[in-house]
Design a protein around this motif. Structure first.
Motif, PDB file in Angstrom:
ATOM      1  N   LEU A  51      41.867  33.687  47.004  1.00  0.00           N
ATOM      2  CA  LEU A  51      41.088  34.068  45.824  1.00  0.00           C
ATOM      3  C   LEU A  51      40.656  35.527  45.896  1.00  0.00           C
ATOM      4  CD1 LEU A  51      39.734  33.022  43.225  1.00  0.00           C
ATOM      5  CD2 LEU A  51      37.786  32.354  44.614  1.00  0.00           C
ATOM      6  N   LEU A  52      40.513  36.047  47.122  1.00  0.00           N
ATOM      7  CA  LEU A  52      40.131  37.451  47.306  1.00  0.00           C
ATOM      8  C   LEU A  52      41.401  38.303  47.353  1.00  0.00           C
ATOM      9  CD1 LEU A  52      37.446  36.872  50.059  1.00  0.00           C
ATOM     10  CD2 LEU A  52      37.047  37.287  47.649  1.00  0.00           C
ATOM     11  N   GLN A  53      41.752  38.881  46.230  1.00  0.00           N
ATOM     12  CA  GLN A  53      42.960  39.698  46.161  1.00  0.00           C
ATOM     13  C   GLN A  53      42.819  40.971  46.991  1.00  0.00           C
ATOM     14  OE1 GLN A  53      45.812  38.610  44.258  1.00  0.00           O
ATOM     15  NE2 GLN A  53      44.541  36.793  44.452  1.00  0.00           N
ATOM     16  N   ARG A  54      41.610  41.542  47.001  1.00  0.00           N
ATOM     17  CA  ARG A  54      41.339  42.735  47.799  1.00  0.00           C
ATOM     18  C   ARG A  54      39.832  42.857  47.996  1.00  0.00           C
ATOM     19  NH1 ARG A  54      44.017  47.299  49.529  1.00  0.00           N
ATOM     20  NH2 ARG A  54      42.878  49.255  49.480  1.00  0.00           N
ATOM     21  N   ILE A  55      39.430  43.144  49.221  1.00  0.00           N
ATOM     22  CA  ILE A  55      38.039  43.386  49.570  1.00  0.00           C
ATOM     23  C   ILE A  55      37.964  44.814  50.084  1.00  0.00           C
ATOM     24  CG2 ILE A  55      36.098  42.658  51.003  1.00  0.00           C
ATOM     25  CD1 ILE A  55      37.837  40.085  51.540  1.00  0.00           C
ATOM     26  N   GLU A  56      37.091  45.608  49.510  1.00  0.00           N
ATOM     27  CA  GLU A  56      36.942  46.992  49.951  1.00  0.00           C
ATOM     28  C   GLU A  56      35.486  47.268  50.289  1.00  0.00           C
ATOM     29  OE1 GLU A  56      38.259  49.137  46.493  1.00  0.00           O
ATOM     30  OE2 GLU A  56      40.335  49.142  47.173  1.00  0.00           O
ATOM     31  N   HIS A 108      28.932  50.033  49.232  1.00  0.00           N
ATOM     32  CA  HIS A 108      29.217  48.898  48.351  1.00  0.00           C
ATOM     33  C   HIS A 108      30.327  48.030  48.943  1.00  0.00           C
ATOM     34  CE1 HIS A 108      27.540  51.838  45.488  1.00  0.00           C
ATOM     35  NE2 HIS A 108      27.087  50.769  44.853  1.00  0.00           N
ATOM     36  N   ILE A 109      30.306  46.760  48.579  1.00  0.00           N
ATOM     37  CA  ILE A 109      31.461  45.896  48.783  1.00  0.00           C
ATOM     38  C   ILE A 109      32.058  45.676  47.404  1.00  0.00           C
ATOM     39  CG2 ILE A 109      30.083  43.767  48.712  1.00  0.00           C
ATOM     40  CD1 ILE A 109      32.203  42.558  50.633  1.00  0.00           C
ATOM     41  N   ARG A 110      33.342  45.875  47.298  1.00  0.00           N
ATOM     42  CA  ARG A 110      34.065  45.727  46.036  1.00  0.00           C
ATOM     43  C   ARG A 110      35.115  44.638  46.221  1.00  0.00           C
ATOM     44  NH1 ARG A 110      36.759  51.108  44.631  1.00  0.00           N
ATOM     45  NH2 ARG A 110      34.603  51.789  44.476  1.00  0.00           N
ATOM     46  N   VAL A 111      35.130  43.662  45.315  1.00  0.00           N
ATOM     47  CA  VAL A 111      36.050  42.530  45.428  1.00  0.00           C
ATOM     48  C   VAL A 111      36.913  42.447  44.183  1.00  0.00           C
ATOM     49  CG1 VAL A 111      36.238  40.031  45.657  1.00  0.00           C
ATOM     50  CG2 VAL A 111      34.416  41.245  46.864  1.00  0.00           C
ATOM     51  N   ASN A 112      38.215  42.417  44.391  1.00  0.00           N
ATOM     52  CA  ASN A 112      39.156  42.127  43.299  1.00  0.00           C
ATOM     53  C   ASN A 112      39.449  40.639  43.383  1.00  0.00           C
ATOM     54  OD1 ASN A 112      39.236  44.823  42.709  1.00  0.00           O
ATOM     55  ND2 ASN A 112      41.223  45.189  43.640  1.00  0.00           N
ATOM     56  N   TRP A 113      38.968  39.905  42.391  1.00  0.00           N
ATOM     57  CA  TRP A 113      39.120  38.456  42.381  1.00  0.00           C
ATOM     58  C   TRP A 113      40.457  38.034  41.817  1.00  0.00           C
ATOM     59  CZ3 TRP A 113      35.712  35.743  45.010  1.00  0.00           C
ATOM     60  CH2 TRP A 113      34.411  36.201  45.145  1.00  0.00           C
ATOM     61  N   GLY A 114      40.972  36.931  42.324  1.00  0.00           N
ATOM     62  CA  GLY A 114      42.138  36.278  41.742  1.00  0.00           C
ATOM     63  C   GLY A 114      41.660  35.232  40.750  1.00  0.00           C
ATOM     64  N   THR A 115      42.414  34.164  40.607  1.00  0.00           N
ATOM     65  CA  THR A 115      42.022  33.062  39.732  1.00  0.00           C
ATOM     66  C   THR A 115      42.099  31.761  40.529  1.00  0.00           C
ATOM     67  OG1 THR A 115      44.263  32.605  38.954  1.00  0.00           O
ATOM     68  CG2 THR A 115      42.989  34.243  37.720  1.00  0.00           C
ATOM     69  N   PHE A 116      41.764  30.663  39.891  1.00  0.00           N
ATOM     70  CA  PHE A 116      41.826  29.356  40.558  1.00  0.00           C
ATOM     71  C   PHE A 116      43.230  29.036  41.041  1.00  0.00           C
ATOM     72  CE2 PHE A 116      41.454  29.144  35.969  1.00  0.00           C
ATOM     73  CZ  PHE A 116      42.690  28.638  35.605  1.00  0.00           C
TER      74      PHE A 116
END
Length: 160
Positions: free
Chosen positions: A61-66, A141-149
């Motif tokens: 679900l976490l496409q990218r965590i920065e 900051h923490i930046r999260v690119n979310w995916g989908t279900f």
């Protein structure tokens, strides 16, 4: 001797296929940031199978965590799956796998897992020298690119 403090930094809101961020506390030295991910995909028991469960399981679900310092500098970046494997190799333990995900018998499995995002290199000669001193930063900051279900289970239709 230094003191280890644990603080709850807050929640990064979920918005499917979007990027969200959370400001982190700048008044401390970071060794690790613990990421807890809870979710409950809507999926029938028959579709909750290993064949439909994707390789990173819930962490897909976490496409990218920065981790972003001073508003522009990305100092750490991982996908959810990369972070899962980093925990496996650096900390010598398998991150928890929810038994109900992919079991073929549970509808709408509840998932709750924890991974560690390291700021230090725990097996180095002097791991304390590799910690992140956030006191010297103007922003963190923490930046999260979310995916989908469907990032968790390809047959899922929503989150419950």
């Amino acid at each position: 001797m230094s003191r280890i403090r644990i603080r709850n930094q807050g929640n990064v809101p979920f918005t499917a296929s979007q990027q969200e961020q959370l400001e982190l506390n700048k008044g401390m030295v970071y060794r690790e940031l613990y990421l807890r991910l809870t979710s409950q995909p809507t999926v029938t028991a028959a579709n909750n199978s290993q064949a439909n469960t994707l390789s990173a399981e819930q962490w897909g679900l976490l496409q990218r965590i920065e981790i972003v310092a001073n508003h522009t500098q990305v100092i750490r970046a991982f996908t959810g799956e990369e972070l899962w494997w980093l925990n496996y190799f650096w900390y010598g333990r398998s991150p928890q796998i929810d038994a109900t995900l992919g079991d073929g018998a549970t509808a709408n499995p509840s998932l709750d897992n924890l991974l560690v995002l390291p700021f230090w290199i725990p097996q180095s000669v002097r791991p304390a020298e590799t910690q992140l001193d956030a006191r010297t930063l103007s922003a963190l900051h923490i930046r999260v690119n979310w995916g989908t279900f469907t990032s968790i289970n390809s047959a899922a239709t929503a989150f419950t």
